[in-house]
Design a protein around this motif. Sequence first.
Motif, PDB file in Angstrom:
ATOM      1  N   SER A   1       0.868  -1.120  -0.051  1.00 17.57           N
ATOM      2  CA  SER A   1      -0.026   0.001  -0.102  1.00 17.57           C
ATOM      3  C   SER A   1       0.838   1.255   0.066  1.00 17.57           C
ATOM      4  O   SER A   1       0.528   2.214  -0.654  1.00 17.57           O
ATOM      5  CB  SER A   1      -0.767  -0.133   1.311  1.00 17.57           C
ATOM      6  OG  SER A   1      -1.574   1.244   1.382  1.00 17.57           O
ATOM      7  N   ARG A   2       1.937   1.492   0.909  1.00 14.73           N
ATOM      8  CA  ARG A   2       2.473   2.596   1.200  1.00 14.73           C
ATOM      9  C   ARG A   2       3.448   2.622   0.083  1.00 14.73           C
ATOM     10  O   ARG A   2       3.926   3.910  -0.283  1.00 14.73           O
ATOM     11  CB  ARG A   2       3.028   2.409   2.581  1.00 14.73           C
ATOM     12  CG  ARG A   2       1.807   2.805   3.531  1.00 14.73           C
ATOM     13  CD  ARG A   2       2.583   2.706   5.057  1.00 14.73           C
ATOM     14  NE  ARG A   2       1.359   2.722   6.123  1.00 14.73           N
ATOM     15  CZ  ARG A   2       1.792   2.697   7.254  1.00 14.73           C
ATOM     16  NH1 ARG A   2       2.895   2.710   7.878  1.00 14.73           N
ATOM     17  NH2 ARG A   2       0.801   2.840   8.252  1.00 14.73           N
ATOM     18  N   GLN A   3       4.361   1.670  -0.268  1.00 14.57           N
ATOM     19  CA  GLN A   3       5.549   1.814  -1.163  1.00 14.57           C
ATOM     20  C   GLN A   3       5.199   1.514  -2.436  1.00 14.57           C
ATOM     21  O   GLN A   3       5.770   2.206  -3.386  1.00 14.57           O
ATOM     22  CB  GLN A   3       6.785   0.895  -0.646  1.00 14.57           C
ATOM     23  CG  GLN A   3       6.989   1.329   0.925  1.00 14.57           C
ATOM     24  CD  GLN A   3       8.424   0.578   1.498  1.00 14.57           C
ATOM     25  OE1 GLN A   3       9.142  -0.079   0.425  1.00 14.57           O
ATOM     26  NE2 GLN A   3       8.522   0.409   2.708  1.00 14.57           N
ATOM     27  N   LEU A   4       4.466   0.527  -2.525  1.00 18.71           N
ATOM     28  CA  LEU A   4       4.039   0.324  -4.119  1.00 18.71           C
ATOM     29  C   LEU A   4       2.820   0.933  -4.853  1.00 18.71           C
ATOM     30  O   LEU A   4       2.437   0.761  -5.991  1.00 18.71           O
ATOM     31  CB  LEU A   4       3.839  -1.289  -4.308  1.00 18.71           C
ATOM     32  CG  LEU A   4       5.183  -2.035  -3.837  1.00 18.71           C
ATOM     33  CD1 LEU A   4       5.136  -3.440  -4.088  1.00 18.71           C
ATOM     34  CD2 LEU A   4       6.267  -1.582  -5.015  1.00 18.71           C
ATOM     35  N   GLY A   5       1.894   1.479  -3.809  1.00 21.80           N
ATOM     36  CA  GLY A   5       1.030   2.413  -4.291  1.00 21.80           C
ATOM     37  C   GLY A   5      -0.343   1.347  -4.656  1.00 21.80           C
ATOM     38  O   GLY A   5      -1.248   1.888  -5.482  1.00 21.80           O
ATOM     39  N   ALA A   6      -0.321   0.040  -4.027  1.00 22.93           N
ATOM     40  CA  ALA A   6      -1.523  -0.507  -4.334  1.00 22.93           C
ATOM     41  C   ALA A   6      -2.491  -0.568  -3.125  1.00 22.93           C
ATOM     42  O   ALA A   6      -2.105  -1.606  -2.322  1.00 22.93           O
ATOM     43  CB  ALA A   6      -0.871  -2.161  -4.611  1.00 22.93           C
ATOM     44  N   ASN A   7      -3.588   0.196  -3.278  1.00 20.00           N
ATOM     45  CA  ASN A   7      -4.307   0.323  -1.942  1.00 20.00           C
ATOM     46  C   ASN A   7      -5.293  -0.773  -1.833  1.00 20.00           C
ATOM     47  O   ASN A   7      -5.667  -1.041  -2.920  1.00 20.00           O
ATOM     48  CB  ASN A   7      -4.466   1.758  -1.893  1.00 20.00           C
ATOM     49  CG  ASN A   7      -3.350   2.767  -1.582  1.00 20.00           C
ATOM     50  OD1 ASN A   7      -2.741   2.367  -1.004  1.00 20.00           O
ATOM     51  ND2 ASN A   7      -3.496   3.894  -2.521  1.00 20.00           N
ATOM     52  N   GLY A   8      -5.911  -0.996  -0.845  1.00 16.46           N
ATOM     53  CA  GLY A   8      -7.261  -1.491  -1.017  1.00 16.46           C
ATOM     54  C   GLY A   8      -7.187  -3.066  -0.449  1.00 16.46           C
ATOM     55  O   GLY A   8      -6.128  -3.633  -0.486  1.00 16.46           O
TER      56      GLY A   8
END
Length: 279
Positions: free
Chosen positions: A143-150
């Motif tokens: 989520s925080r480093q790779l930008g894949a949220n949810g």
Amino acid sequence: MRLRGIKRSGNVEDRRGMRGGRAAVGGLGGVGLLVVLAIGYFAGIDVTPLLQQQPAAQGRPYTPTPEEEQAAEFATRVLATTEEVWSGVFRRQLNATYQPPVLVLFSGVTQSPCGGASGATGPFYCPADQKAYLDLDFFVTLSRQLGANGDFAAAYVIAHEVAHHVQNEVGILGQVDQARRQASQVQANALTVRLELQADCLSGVWARAVHGLMDQGDLAEALNAARMIGDDRLQRQAGQVPQPHTFTHGTSEQRAGWFQRGFDSGQMSSCDTFGTDRL
């Protein structure tokens, strides 16, 4: 993802708090088969040598945070959905019986027959013991480093590793491993890309089957996660010019595209990445 009412899977081995898993940290070696199969999400720097130098924590009881406990419960329930889905898919599409993998939850480092596991390897599947390994902290990295949220992005990660077990069940992992041993490095990388894209497609097959549990926006979360961990994006993020001959997982668009293909069809037969010239 709506998991209320979904029972936890019993195929879980909880090693959290066990420094080095079942073996001492000093026993961490190279990640032989992990590299061969390129199952790990991070194909960059291996920090295992650094982990070897860390003393094992002694005398300090392990107490998981509420957030970690929530993540563990989420992972075990997602695993349960994969068991139900693949049991049905194997029965209907292959006339076969599915034997589910064990999910190993660990913290920091652990051991597997495929080598040492740590944050450097990311989640991975080891065909030698038919277990998927997951450090729950990876969800934070995702989520925080790779930008894949949810939450469905996290579910996609679990489904992807289970998909490698599906490949192992039908004999694909062994065939690819044998072919890689006889190939050049560039050819071996190309085979691994096809293996990983097939796992993405099979993840899409799972997602199609659990569509009734999905919230609005969940599909977009999974597709975004697939794009965020494409080789081209990760290499750019590392300040490099993407070099296709070094790819081991596929481009962002390829990963998202094959996941979408599996989701649209719901058929394992649509995931033949080895029988096409266009990935």
